[in-house]
Design a protein around this motif. Structure first.
Motif, PDB file in Angstrom:
ATOM      1  N   GLY A  10      46.659  10.005  64.051  1.00 36.63           N
ATOM      2  CA  GLY A  10      48.062   9.977  63.934  1.00 36.63           C
ATOM      3  C   GLY A  10      48.794  11.321  63.539  1.00 36.63           C
ATOM      4  N   ALA A  11      48.161  12.199  62.782  1.00 37.04           N
ATOM      5  CA  ALA A  11      48.864  13.514  62.614  1.00 37.04           C
ATOM      6  C   ALA A  11      48.930  14.248  63.704  1.00 37.04           C
ATOM      7  CB  ALA A  11      48.038  14.102  61.306  1.00 37.04           C
ATOM      8  N   ILE A  12      47.653  14.189  64.603  1.00 31.12           N
ATOM      9  CA  ILE A  12      47.792  15.069  65.565  1.00 31.12           C
ATOM     10  C   ILE A  12      48.583  14.578  66.931  1.00 31.12           C
ATOM     11  CG2 ILE A  12      46.171  16.492  67.426  1.00 31.12           C
ATOM     12  CD1 ILE A  12      44.313  16.558  64.799  1.00 31.12           C
ATOM     13  N   SER A  13      48.395  13.340  67.051  1.00 30.45           N
ATOM     14  CA  SER A  13      48.987  12.648  68.236  1.00 30.45           C
ATOM     15  C   SER A  13      50.263  11.919  68.150  1.00 30.45           C
ATOM     16  CB  SER A  13      47.841  11.806  69.106  1.00 30.45           C
ATOM     17  OG  SER A  13      46.578  12.574  69.438  1.00 30.45           O
ATOM     18  N   GLY A  14      50.309  11.704  66.890  1.00 34.39           N
ATOM     19  CA  GLY A  14      51.793  11.066  66.711  1.00 34.39           C
ATOM     20  C   GLY A  14      51.225   9.687  66.136  1.00 34.39           C
ATOM     21  N   LYS A  15      52.026   9.077  65.140  1.00 29.79           N
ATOM     22  CA  LYS A  15      51.649   7.715  64.706  1.00 29.79           C
ATOM     23  C   LYS A  15      51.608   6.704  65.619  1.00 29.79           C
ATOM     24  CE  LYS A  15      53.055   4.625  61.029  1.00 29.79           C
ATOM     25  NZ  LYS A  15      53.927   4.217  59.863  1.00 29.79           N
ATOM     26  N   GLY A  16      50.614   5.788  65.752  1.00 28.86           N
ATOM     27  CA  GLY A  16      50.446   4.837  66.951  1.00 28.86           C
ATOM     28  C   GLY A  16      49.911   5.368  68.233  1.00 28.86           C
ATOM     29  N   ASN A  17      49.471   6.603  68.113  1.00 25.29           N
ATOM     30  CA  ASN A  17      49.130   7.242  69.484  1.00 25.29           C
ATOM     31  C   ASN A  17      47.646   7.703  69.050  1.00 25.29           C
ATOM     32  OD1 ASN A  17      51.456   6.985  71.293  1.00 25.29           O
ATOM     33  ND2 ASN A  17      52.393   8.620  69.972  1.00 25.29           N
ATOM     34  N   GLN A  18      46.961   7.041  68.186  1.00 22.72           N
ATOM     35  CA  GLN A  18      45.524   7.487  67.876  1.00 22.72           C
ATOM     36  C   GLN A  18      44.742   7.565  69.066  1.00 22.72           C
ATOM     37  OE1 GLN A  18      47.456   5.541  66.084  1.00 22.72           O
ATOM     38  NE2 GLN A  18      47.214   6.222  63.831  1.00 22.72           N
ATOM     39  N   GLY A  19      44.911   6.459  70.012  1.00 23.66           N
ATOM     40  CA  GLY A  19      44.239   6.448  71.212  1.00 23.66           C
ATOM     41  C   GLY A  19      44.112   7.914  72.035  1.00 23.66           C
ATOM     42  N   ASP A  20      45.093   8.368  72.038  1.00 25.36           N
ATOM     43  CA  ASP A  20      45.126   9.874  72.672  1.00 25.36           C
ATOM     44  C   ASP A  20      43.996  10.904  72.162  1.00 25.36           C
ATOM     45  OD1 ASP A  20      47.196   8.609  74.435  1.00 25.36           O
ATOM     46  OD2 ASP A  20      48.774   9.487  73.400  1.00 25.36           O
ATOM     47  N   TYR A  21      43.977  10.419  70.893  1.00 25.97           N
ATOM     48  CA  TYR A  21      43.108  11.543  70.262  1.00 25.97           C
ATOM     49  C   TYR A  21      41.605  11.432  70.403  1.00 25.97           C
ATOM     50  CZ  TYR A  21      41.353  14.030  65.933  1.00 25.97           C
ATOM     51  OH  TYR A  21      40.829  14.863  65.160  1.00 25.97           O
ATOM     52  N   VAL A  22      41.265  10.044  70.928  1.00 29.35           N
ATOM     53  CA  VAL A  22      39.963   9.670  70.858  1.00 29.35           C
ATOM     54  C   VAL A  22      39.158  10.741  71.998  1.00 29.35           C
ATOM     55  CG1 VAL A  22      38.314   7.922  71.768  1.00 29.35           C
ATOM     56  CG2 VAL A  22      40.366   7.408  70.402  1.00 29.35           C
ATOM     57  N   ASN A  23      40.095  10.930  73.059  1.00 32.68           N
ATOM     58  CA  ASN A  23      39.293  11.681  74.338  1.00 32.68           C
ATOM     59  C   ASN A  23      39.196  13.255  73.757  1.00 32.68           C
ATOM     60  OD1 ASN A  23      39.707   9.370  76.039  1.00 32.68           O
ATOM     61  ND2 ASN A  23      39.176  11.036  77.611  1.00 32.68           N
ATOM     62  N   TYR A  24      40.144  13.324  72.701  1.00 28.86           N
ATOM     63  CA  TYR A  24      40.010  14.791  72.065  1.00 28.86           C
ATOM     64  C   TYR A  24      38.613  15.053  71.077  1.00 28.86           C
ATOM     65  CZ  TYR A  24      40.932  19.348  70.055  1.00 28.86           C
ATOM     66  OH  TYR A  24      40.733  20.625  69.578  1.00 28.86           O
ATOM     67  N   VAL A  25      38.528  14.000  70.127  1.00 29.63           N
ATOM     68  CA  VAL A  25      37.578  14.068  68.886  1.00 29.63           C
ATOM     69  C   VAL A  25      36.312  13.625  69.238  1.00 29.63           C
ATOM     70  CG1 VAL A  25      38.041  11.836  67.878  1.00 29.63           C
ATOM     71  CG2 VAL A  25      37.637  13.835  66.449  1.00 29.63           C
ATOM     72  N   VAL A  26      36.322  12.671  70.233  1.00 33.26           N
ATOM     73  CA  VAL A  26      34.668  12.025  70.514  1.00 33.26           C
ATOM     74  C   VAL A  26      33.967  13.249  71.004  1.00 33.26           C
ATOM     75  CG1 VAL A  26      33.360  10.631  71.885  1.00 33.26           C
ATOM     76  CG2 VAL A  26      35.416   9.764  70.646  1.00 33.26           C
ATOM     77  N   PRO A  27      34.285  13.933  72.100  1.00 30.75           N
ATOM     78  CA  PRO A  27      33.517  14.777  72.584  1.00 30.75           C
ATOM     79  C   PRO A  27      33.124  16.047  71.554  1.00 30.75           C
ATOM     80  CG  PRO A  27      35.136  14.625  74.132  1.00 30.75           C
ATOM     81  CD  PRO A  27      35.512  13.850  72.908  1.00 30.75           C
ATOM     82  N   GLY A  28      33.898  16.317  70.605  1.00 32.37           N
ATOM     83  CA  GLY A  28      33.806  17.021  69.534  1.00 32.37           C
ATOM     84  C   GLY A  28      32.824  16.828  68.407  1.00 32.37           C
ATOM     85  N   LEU A  29      32.626  15.473  68.263  1.00 30.30           N
ATOM     86  CA  LEU A  29      31.871  14.769  67.249  1.00 30.30           C
ATOM     87  C   LEU A  29      30.446  14.656  67.952  1.00 30.30           C
ATOM     88  CD1 LEU A  29      33.942  11.688  66.064  1.00 30.30           C
ATOM     89  CD2 LEU A  29      33.205  13.732  64.832  1.00 30.30           C
ATOM     90  N   MET A  30      30.404  14.899  68.993  1.00 28.59           N
ATOM     91  CA  MET A  30      29.014  14.914  69.834  1.00 28.59           C
ATOM     92  C   MET A  30      28.195  16.051  69.342  1.00 28.59           C
ATOM     93  SD  MET A  30      29.783  13.767  73.580  1.00 28.59           S
ATOM     94  CE  MET A  30      28.415  14.113  74.368  1.00 28.59           C
ATOM     95  N   ALA A  31      29.122  17.124  69.249  1.00 31.63           N
ATOM     96  CA  ALA A  31      28.595  18.478  68.681  1.00 31.63           C
ATOM     97  C   ALA A  31      28.391  18.297  67.340  1.00 31.63           C
ATOM     98  CB  ALA A  31      29.523  19.728  69.051  1.00 31.63           C
ATOM     99  N   MET A  32      28.944  17.537  66.528  1.00 34.72           N
ATOM    100  CA  MET A  32      28.681  17.600  65.077  1.00 34.72           C
ATOM    101  C   MET A  32      27.462  16.549  64.893  1.00 34.72           C
ATOM    102  SD  MET A  32      31.568  15.877  62.566  1.00 34.72           S
ATOM    103  CE  MET A  32      31.314  15.756  60.815  1.00 34.72           C
ATOM    104  N   MET A  33      27.257  15.621  65.585  1.00 33.74           N
ATOM    105  CA  MET A  33      26.094  14.809  65.545  1.00 33.74           C
ATOM    106  C   MET A  33      24.757  15.675  65.627  1.00 33.74           C
ATOM    107  SD  MET A  33      26.976  11.648  65.314  1.00 33.74           S
ATOM    108  CE  MET A  33      28.361  12.172  64.127  1.00 33.74           C
TER     109      MET A  33
END
Length: 283
Positions: free
Chosen positions: A75-98
Protein backbone atom coordinates in the motif's frame (compact mmCIF):
# COMPACT_ATOMS: atom_id res chain seq x y z
CA UNK A 1 49.63 -64.92 38.48
CA UNK A 2 50.39 -63.22 35.22
CA UNK A 3 49.82 -59.56 34.58
CA UNK A 4 48.64 -57.97 31.35
CA UNK A 5 50.04 -54.63 30.38
CA UNK A 6 47.88 -52.42 28.19
CA UNK A 7 49.27 -49.58 26.17
CA UNK A 8 47.41 -46.67 24.66
CA UNK A 9 47.28 -47.08 20.88
CA UNK A 10 49.21 -44.48 18.98
CA UNK A 11 48.34 -43.09 15.59
CA UNK A 12 50.54 -44.35 12.81
CA UNK A 13 50.66 -43.79 9.09
CA UNK A 14 48.47 -46.87 8.69
CA UNK A 15 45.73 -45.52 10.98
CA UNK A 16 44.79 -42.04 9.79
CA UNK A 17 42.67 -39.72 11.88
CA UNK A 18 39.62 -37.85 10.63
CA UNK A 19 41.61 -34.84 9.48
CA UNK A 20 44.31 -36.86 7.69
CA UNK A 21 44.28 -37.77 4.04
CA UNK A 22 43.19 -41.35 3.54
CA UNK A 23 45.16 -43.64 1.25
CA UNK A 24 43.80 -43.46 -2.28
CA UNK A 25 41.63 -40.40 -1.62
CA UNK A 26 43.39 -38.45 -4.35
CA UNK A 27 42.64 -41.24 -6.85
CA UNK A 28 38.86 -41.08 -6.45
CA UNK A 29 37.41 -40.78 -9.93
CA UNK A 30 34.49 -38.72 -11.12
CA UNK A 31 32.04 -41.65 -11.22
CA UNK A 32 32.96 -42.72 -7.69
CA UNK A 33 32.70 -39.12 -6.50
CA UNK A 34 29.23 -38.76 -8.00
CA UNK A 35 28.22 -42.06 -6.42
CA UNK A 36 29.40 -40.83 -3.02
CA UNK A 37 27.51 -37.56 -3.45
CA UNK A 38 24.36 -39.49 -4.39
CA UNK A 39 24.64 -41.72 -1.31
CA UNK A 40 25.14 -38.71 0.96
CA UNK A 41 22.23 -36.85 -0.66
CA UNK A 42 20.03 -39.86 0.03
CA UNK A 43 21.24 -39.95 3.64
CA UNK A 44 20.46 -36.24 4.13
CA UNK A 45 17.06 -36.61 2.43
CA UNK A 46 16.18 -39.52 4.71
CA UNK A 47 17.04 -37.34 7.69
CA UNK A 48 14.47 -34.80 6.49
CA UNK A 49 11.91 -37.59 6.05
CA UNK A 50 12.51 -38.70 9.64
CA UNK A 51 12.31 -35.12 10.89
CA UNK A 52 9.58 -33.35 8.86
CA UNK A 53 9.71 -30.39 11.24
CA UNK A 54 12.97 -29.40 9.52
CA UNK A 55 10.83 -28.38 6.52
CA UNK A 56 8.72 -25.89 8.48
CA UNK A 57 10.95 -22.97 7.48
CA UNK A 58 10.71 -23.63 3.72
CA UNK A 59 6.95 -24.23 3.93
CA UNK A 60 5.87 -21.31 6.12
CA UNK A 61 8.55 -18.69 5.42
CA UNK A 62 7.42 -17.99 1.80
CA UNK A 63 3.77 -17.72 2.88
CA UNK A 64 4.52 -15.34 5.76
CA UNK A 65 6.90 -13.17 3.75
CA UNK A 66 4.56 -12.90 0.77
CA UNK A 67 1.58 -11.87 2.90
CA UNK A 68 3.61 -9.61 5.17
CA UNK A 69 5.42 -7.59 2.53
CA UNK A 70 2.54 -7.35 0.05
CA UNK A 71 0.08 -6.01 2.61
CA UNK A 72 2.55 -3.96 4.69
CA UNK A 73 4.71 -2.39 1.98
CA UNK A 74 2.35 -2.78 -0.99
CA UNK A 75 0.00 0.00 0.00
CA UNK A 76 2.82 2.42 0.80
CA UNK A 77 4.62 1.82 -2.51
CA UNK A 78 1.75 1.22 -4.95
CA UNK A 79 -0.98 3.13 -3.12
CA UNK A 80 -3.73 1.96 -0.81
CA UNK A 81 -5.90 -0.68 -2.46
CA UNK A 82 -3.31 -1.31 -5.18
CA UNK A 83 -1.28 -3.96 -3.39
CA UNK A 84 -1.80 -6.27 -6.37
CA UNK A 85 0.51 -4.07 -8.46
CA UNK A 86 3.24 -4.59 -5.90
CA UNK A 87 3.08 -8.39 -6.17
CA UNK A 88 4.90 -8.46 -9.51
CA UNK A 89 7.62 -6.30 -7.97
CA UNK A 90 8.23 -8.03 -4.65
CA UNK A 91 7.75 -11.75 -5.46
CA UNK A 92 10.78 -11.94 -7.81
CA UNK A 93 12.77 -10.13 -5.14
CA UNK A 94 11.64 -12.60 -2.49
CA UNK A 95 12.99 -15.40 -4.67
CA UNK A 96 16.45 -13.92 -4.08
CA UNK A 97 15.74 -13.62 -0.37
CA UNK A 98 14.71 -17.30 -0.10
CA UNK A 99 18.13 -18.46 -1.26
CA UNK A 100 19.94 -16.30 1.23
CA UNK A 101 17.86 -17.36 4.23
CA UNK A 102 18.08 -21.07 3.38
CA UNK A 103 21.84 -20.74 2.85
CA UNK A 104 22.18 -19.60 6.46
CA UNK A 105 20.73 -22.93 7.61
CA UNK A 106 23.50 -24.84 5.82
CA UNK A 107 26.15 -23.22 8.01
CA UNK A 108 24.34 -23.97 11.25
CA UNK A 109 23.71 -27.55 10.08
CA UNK A 110 27.39 -28.18 9.30
CA UNK A 111 28.41 -26.75 12.67
CA UNK A 112 25.86 -28.92 14.46
CA UNK A 113 27.00 -32.06 12.59
CA UNK A 114 30.55 -31.48 13.83
CA UNK A 115 29.30 -31.13 17.38
CA UNK A 116 27.52 -34.49 17.08
CA UNK A 117 30.58 -36.19 15.59
CA UNK A 118 28.86 -36.99 12.29
CA UNK A 119 31.48 -35.18 10.23
CA UNK A 120 34.34 -37.02 11.94
CA UNK A 121 32.78 -40.28 10.82
CA UNK A 122 32.55 -39.04 7.23
CA UNK A 123 36.18 -37.88 7.29
CA UNK A 124 37.29 -41.36 8.33
CA UNK A 125 35.81 -42.84 5.15
CA UNK A 126 37.64 -43.19 1.81
CA UNK A 127 35.54 -40.54 0.08
CA UNK A 128 36.34 -37.14 -1.37
CA UNK A 129 36.00 -34.45 1.27
CA UNK A 130 34.12 -32.18 -1.13
CA UNK A 131 31.39 -34.81 -1.66
CA UNK A 132 30.14 -34.35 1.93
CA UNK A 133 29.71 -30.61 1.48
CA UNK A 134 28.34 -30.81 -2.07
CA UNK A 135 25.71 -33.32 -0.94
CA UNK A 136 24.55 -30.84 1.71
CA UNK A 137 24.25 -28.12 -0.91
CA UNK A 138 22.27 -30.39 -3.27
CA UNK A 139 19.73 -31.18 -0.54
CA UNK A 140 19.45 -27.52 0.47
CA UNK A 141 18.89 -26.57 -3.17
CA UNK A 142 16.01 -29.04 -3.16
CA UNK A 143 14.61 -27.31 -0.07
CA UNK A 144 15.07 -23.98 -1.82
CA UNK A 145 13.06 -25.20 -4.84
CA UNK A 146 10.22 -26.19 -2.50
CA UNK A 147 10.29 -22.71 -0.92
CA UNK A 148 10.29 -20.94 -4.31
CA UNK A 149 7.43 -23.14 -5.56
CA UNK A 150 5.34 -22.22 -2.51
CA UNK A 151 6.30 -18.55 -2.91
CA UNK A 152 5.17 -18.52 -6.55
CA UNK A 153 1.95 -20.29 -5.57
CA UNK A 154 1.26 -17.57 -3.00
CA UNK A 155 2.16 -14.98 -5.60
CA UNK A 156 -0.41 -16.35 -8.03
CA UNK A 157 -3.05 -16.30 -5.30
CA UNK A 158 -2.20 -12.64 -4.62
CA UNK A 159 -2.34 -11.67 -8.29
CA UNK A 160 1.11 -12.42 -9.72
CA UNK A 161 1.10 -12.49 -13.51
CA UNK A 162 3.91 -13.96 -15.61
CA UNK A 163 4.42 -11.53 -18.49
CA UNK A 164 7.49 -13.31 -19.80
CA UNK A 165 7.58 -16.87 -21.13
CA UNK A 166 7.61 -20.06 -19.10
CA UNK A 167 11.27 -20.40 -20.05
CA UNK A 168 11.95 -16.97 -18.57
CA UNK A 169 10.28 -18.06 -15.34
CA UNK A 170 12.43 -21.20 -15.21
CA UNK A 171 15.54 -19.11 -15.93
CA UNK A 172 14.72 -16.80 -13.01
CA UNK A 173 14.37 -19.83 -10.72
CA UNK A 174 17.63 -21.32 -12.02
CA UNK A 175 19.45 -18.02 -11.53
CA UNK A 176 18.21 -17.85 -7.94
CA UNK A 177 19.42 -21.43 -7.37
CA UNK A 178 22.90 -20.71 -8.80
CA UNK A 179 23.35 -17.64 -6.63
CA UNK A 180 21.89 -19.40 -3.60
CA UNK A 181 24.38 -22.28 -4.03
CA UNK A 182 27.28 -19.83 -4.07
CA UNK A 183 26.05 -18.25 -0.82
CA UNK A 184 25.87 -21.68 0.79
CA UNK A 185 29.65 -22.02 0.48
CA UNK A 186 30.04 -18.81 2.50
CA UNK A 187 27.82 -20.13 5.28
CA UNK A 188 29.48 -23.56 5.21
CA UNK A 189 32.78 -21.78 5.75
CA UNK A 190 31.26 -19.85 8.66
CA UNK A 191 29.93 -23.10 10.11
CA UNK A 192 33.39 -24.65 9.90
CA UNK A 193 35.12 -21.60 11.37
CA UNK A 194 32.89 -20.47 14.24
CA UNK A 195 32.53 -22.44 17.44
CA UNK A 196 28.75 -22.65 17.81
CA UNK A 197 25.63 -22.69 15.64
CA UNK A 198 24.39 -19.62 17.56
CA UNK A 199 27.50 -17.72 16.49
CA UNK A 200 26.87 -18.68 12.86
CA UNK A 201 23.30 -17.40 13.13
CA UNK A 202 24.41 -14.19 14.81
CA UNK A 203 27.03 -13.35 12.19
CA UNK A 204 24.63 -14.33 9.41
CA UNK A 205 21.94 -11.95 10.63
CA UNK A 206 24.44 -9.08 10.89
CA UNK A 207 25.32 -9.67 7.22
CA UNK A 208 21.84 -10.56 5.94
CA UNK A 209 19.87 -7.61 7.26
CA UNK A 210 21.82 -4.81 5.49
CA UNK A 211 22.06 -6.84 2.26
CA UNK A 212 18.36 -7.65 2.18
CA UNK A 213 16.92 -4.27 3.14
CA UNK A 214 19.66 -2.28 1.39
CA UNK A 215 18.66 -3.74 -1.96
CA UNK A 216 15.94 -3.47 -4.59
CA UNK A 217 14.07 -6.50 -3.19
CA UNK A 218 11.34 -4.54 -1.38
CA UNK A 219 11.42 -1.02 -2.81
CA UNK A 220 12.79 0.78 -5.89
CA UNK A 221 16.20 2.29 -5.15
CA UNK A 222 15.07 5.66 -6.57
CA UNK A 223 13.12 6.22 -3.34
CA UNK A 224 16.30 5.86 -1.25
CA UNK A 225 18.95 8.45 -0.29
CA UNK A 226 21.89 8.82 -2.66
CA UNK A 227 24.41 6.98 -0.47
CA UNK A 228 22.03 4.03 -0.10
CA UNK A 229 21.38 3.95 -3.84
CA UNK A 230 25.13 3.62 -4.36
CA UNK A 231 25.15 0.64 -1.98
CA UNK A 232 22.25 -1.05 -3.79
CA UNK A 233 24.04 -0.67 -7.12
CA UNK A 234 26.86 -2.92 -5.87
CA UNK A 235 24.64 -5.22 -3.83
CA UNK A 236 24.51 -8.65 -5.55
CA UNK A 237 21.00 -9.23 -4.17
CA UNK A 238 19.79 -6.17 -6.10
CA UNK A 239 21.18 -7.59 -9.34
CA UNK A 240 19.55 -10.96 -8.70
CA UNK A 241 16.21 -9.36 -7.80
CA UNK A 242 16.37 -7.10 -10.88
CA UNK A 243 17.22 -10.05 -13.14
CA UNK A 244 14.36 -12.24 -11.78
CA UNK A 245 11.97 -9.28 -11.99
CA UNK A 246 12.89 -8.55 -15.61
CA UNK A 247 12.52 -12.21 -16.62
CA UNK A 248 9.10 -12.60 -14.95
CA UNK A 249 7.74 -9.22 -16.07
CA UNK A 250 9.15 -9.38 -19.59
CA UNK A 251 11.16 -6.15 -19.25
CA UNK A 252 14.70 -5.48 -20.58
CA UNK A 253 17.34 -7.46 -18.70
CA UNK A 254 20.30 -5.15 -19.03
CA UNK A 255 23.44 -6.60 -17.44
CA UNK A 256 21.80 -7.91 -14.27
CA UNK A 257 21.92 -11.60 -15.31
CA UNK A 258 25.60 -11.51 -16.22
CA UNK A 259 26.51 -9.57 -13.08
CA UNK A 260 24.64 -12.12 -10.94
CA UNK A 261 26.40 -15.03 -12.67
CA UNK A 262 29.75 -13.28 -12.23
CA UNK A 263 29.08 -12.83 -8.51
CA UNK A 264 28.07 -16.50 -8.22
CA UNK A 265 31.22 -17.76 -9.95
CA UNK A 266 33.50 -15.43 -7.98
CA UNK A 267 31.97 -16.34 -4.59
CA UNK A 268 32.14 -20.08 -5.33
CA UNK A 269 35.69 -19.91 -6.72
CA UNK A 270 36.94 -18.14 -3.58
CA UNK A 271 34.99 -19.87 -0.81
CA UNK A 272 34.61 -23.47 -2.02
CA UNK A 273 38.35 -24.41 -1.91
CA UNK A 274 38.76 -22.70 1.46
CA UNK A 275 35.70 -24.50 2.88
CA UNK A 276 36.90 -27.92 1.65
CA UNK A 277 40.36 -27.29 3.09
CA UNK A 278 38.87 -26.15 6.39
CA UNK A 279 36.66 -29.25 6.47
CA UNK A 280 39.72 -31.46 5.94
CA UNK A 281 41.75 -29.78 8.69
CA UNK A 282 39.07 -29.08 11.30
CA UNK A 283 39.65 -30.88 14.60
Amino acid sequence: MSTVTTTKPTRTAASPGPADTLPGEGRIGLRANLRHIGALVRRNALQIKQDPESMFDVVFMPVIFALLFVFVFGGAISGKGNQGDYVNYVVPGLMAMMGMNIAMGVGTGVNDDFKKGVMDRFRSMPIARSSVLIAKIVVELGRMMVAITILLGMGFLLGLSIKGSVLDLLLSIGLSAVFGASLMWIFILLGLTLQTAQAVQGIAMVVLMPLQFGSSIFAPPVTMPGWLQAFTDYNPLSNLADAARALINGTPLGNSVWITLAWSVAITAVTMPIAVRKFRQKT
